[in-house]
Scaffold this motif. Structure first.
Motif, PDB file in Angstrom:
ATOM      1  N   TRP A 261       7.175  10.875  60.907  1.00 46.36           N
ATOM      2  CA  TRP A 261       8.563  10.651  60.501  1.00 46.36           C
ATOM      3  C   TRP A 261       9.348   9.821  61.518  1.00 46.36           C
ATOM      4  O   TRP A 261      10.536   9.560  61.327  1.00 46.36           O
ATOM      5  CB  TRP A 261       9.257  12.005  60.308  1.00 46.36           C
ATOM      6  CG  TRP A 261       9.171  12.849  61.554  1.00 46.36           C
ATOM      7  CD1 TRP A 261      10.042  12.837  62.603  1.00 46.36           C
ATOM      8  CD2 TRP A 261       8.156  13.787  61.900  1.00 46.36           C
ATOM      9  NE1 TRP A 261       9.626  13.721  63.586  1.00 46.36           N
ATOM     10  CE2 TRP A 261       8.461  14.323  63.179  1.00 46.36           C
ATOM     11  CE3 TRP A 261       6.998  14.245  61.263  1.00 46.36           C
ATOM     12  CZ2 TRP A 261       7.671  15.268  63.818  1.00 46.36           C
ATOM     13  CZ3 TRP A 261       6.222  15.190  61.902  1.00 46.36           C
ATOM     14  CH2 TRP A 261       6.558  15.683  63.155  1.00 46.36           C
TER      15      TRP A 261
ATOM     16  N   ARG B 154      11.248   7.077  63.621  1.00 49.93           N
ATOM     17  CA  ARG B 154      11.943   5.806  63.354  1.00 49.93           C
ATOM     18  C   ARG B 154      12.615   5.385  64.652  1.00 49.93           C
ATOM     19  O   ARG B 154      13.311   6.175  65.274  1.00 49.93           O
ATOM     20  CB  ARG B 154      13.008   5.960  62.274  1.00 49.93           C
ATOM     21  CG  ARG B 154      12.438   6.162  60.900  1.00 49.93           C
ATOM     22  CD  ARG B 154      13.543   6.074  59.838  1.00 49.93           C
ATOM     23  NE  ARG B 154      12.975   6.277  58.530  1.00 49.93           N
ATOM     24  CZ  ARG B 154      12.542   5.303  57.745  1.00 49.93           C
ATOM     25  NH1 ARG B 154      12.639   4.054  58.137  1.00 49.93           N
ATOM     26  NH2 ARG B 154      12.045   5.570  56.563  1.00 49.93           N
TER      27      ARG B 154
ATOM     28  N   VAL C  14       8.755   2.093  62.140  1.00 51.43           N
ATOM     29  CA  VAL C  14       8.598   3.335  61.387  1.00 51.43           C
ATOM     30  C   VAL C  14       7.207   3.929  61.534  1.00 51.43           C
ATOM     31  O   VAL C  14       6.223   3.220  61.735  1.00 51.43           O
ATOM     32  CB  VAL C  14       8.892   3.136  59.878  1.00 51.43           C
ATOM     33  CG1 VAL C  14      10.328   2.716  59.645  1.00 51.43           C
ATOM     34  CG2 VAL C  14       7.936   2.143  59.252  1.00 51.43           C
ATOM     35  N   GLY C  15       7.155   5.240  61.439  1.00 55.24           N
ATOM     36  CA  GLY C  15       5.918   5.979  61.301  1.00 55.24           C
ATOM     37  C   GLY C  15       5.094   6.169  62.554  1.00 55.24           C
ATOM     38  O   GLY C  15       5.523   5.886  63.669  1.00 55.24           O
TER      39      GLY C  15
ATOM     40  N   THR D  69       6.077   4.348  55.371  1.00 54.10           N
ATOM     41  CA  THR D  69       6.307   5.715  55.827  1.00 54.10           C
ATOM     42  C   THR D  69       5.171   6.645  55.412  1.00 54.10           C
ATOM     43  O   THR D  69       5.112   7.770  55.879  1.00 54.10           O
ATOM     44  CB  THR D  69       7.654   6.275  55.319  1.00 54.10           C
ATOM     45  OG1 THR D  69       7.632   6.307  53.885  1.00 54.10           O
ATOM     46  CG2 THR D  69       8.819   5.430  55.809  1.00 54.10           C
TER      47      THR D  69
ATOM     48  N   ASN E 229       0.866   3.296  56.950  1.00 54.44           N
ATOM     49  CA  ASN E 229       1.330   3.059  58.313  1.00 54.44           C
ATOM     50  C   ASN E 229       0.162   2.853  59.266  1.00 54.44           C
ATOM     51  O   ASN E 229       0.169   1.930  60.080  1.00 54.44           O
ATOM     52  CB  ASN E 229       2.220   4.213  58.775  1.00 54.44           C
ATOM     53  CG  ASN E 229       2.942   3.889  60.044  1.00 54.44           C
ATOM     54  OD1 ASN E 229       2.419   4.155  61.129  1.00 54.44           O
ATOM     55  ND2 ASN E 229       4.118   3.302  59.936  1.00 54.44           N
TER      56      ASN E 229
END
Length: 172
Positions: A87, A89, A95-96, A115, A120
Motif C-alpha cells: 500500500w 505511496r 506506488v506499491g 497497486t 507492481n
C-alpha cells in the motif's frame, strides 16, 4: 531469455521483449525461493498477512524469472523501496511494493493497475532489468532510484545491505 528492450534513453523502458543473456550479474542465490522470500519479508514487515506473503512471493519468483533477475535482488529492492508494504505511496507519486513511478510503467500494458501486487512487481522487474541490462548491475540498481541522474551510491549500498541481511540466518 526475454527482457525489456531499450528506447533511446528517455527514462522509459521499451516493453517489447528482445532476446538477451541474463541481466543480473553474479551467481543467483541457490536456494532463494518462495519460502525464503516469505521469511525475508516477514522479518522486515511483520504486519503482512500470510495471504499477502503468499501472493507477493510467487510474484517475485515469476517476474524475476521473466525479466532474468535474481529474486534475492528483487526482494532487496522491494525491502528498500517500501519495507514490503503493498500500500506504500511516496510523496513523489511512486506506488506499491516496488515504488514504481506510473510514467515509467506507462509504455507497458500490465493486467490490473500498479497497486496490485502482481502488476507492481512486474513493472518494477521490467524497469530494473532494463536498467541493469543497459548500465550494468551497480548503475542499474542505482538508476532504479535516481533515474538517469545517479547522485551517489547510498541507494546501491542500502540494496546491498538488504541483500546481505537476507543471507544472515534468523536469530532464535
Amino acid at each position: 531469455a526475454l527482457v525489456c528492450g531499450a528506447l533511446p534513453f528517455d527514462g522509459a523502458p521499451d516493453p517489447r521483449p528482445v532476446e538477451t543473456q541474463p541481466v543480473s550479474a553474479g551467481a543467483p542465490a541457490a536456494a532463494f525461493g518462495e519460502g525464503e522470500i516469505v521469511v525475508a519479508l516477514r522479518r522486515v514487515n511483520s504486519s503482512l498477512t500470510e495471504r499477502q506473503l503468499r501472493r507477493i512471493a510467487p510474484a517475485v519468483i515469476k517476474y524475476s524469472a521473466k525479466y532474468r533477475l535474481d529474486p534475492e535482488l528483487v526482494t532487496a529492492v522491494m525491502r528498500v523501496e517500501s519495507t514490503a508494504r503493498p500500500w506504500a505511496r511516496s510523496s513523489r507519486g511512486a506506488v506499491g511494493l516496488m515504488q514504481v513511478m506510473p510514467h515509467m510503467a506507462q509504455p507497458a500494458e500490465f493486467a490490473g493497475n500498479l497497486t496490485t501486487v502482481e502488476s507492481n512487481v512486474e513493472a518494477g522487474c521490467m524497469i530494473l532489468s532494463d536498467n541493469v541490462r543497459r548500465l550494468g548491475e551497480d548503475d542499474g540498481i542505482s538508476a532504479y532510484f535516481w533515474g538517469s541522474e545517479i547522485r551517489g551510491g547510498s541507494y546501491l549500498q542500502r540494496v546491498r545491505a538488504a541483500r546481505a541481511a537476507m543471507r544472515r540466518p534468523t536469530e532464535s
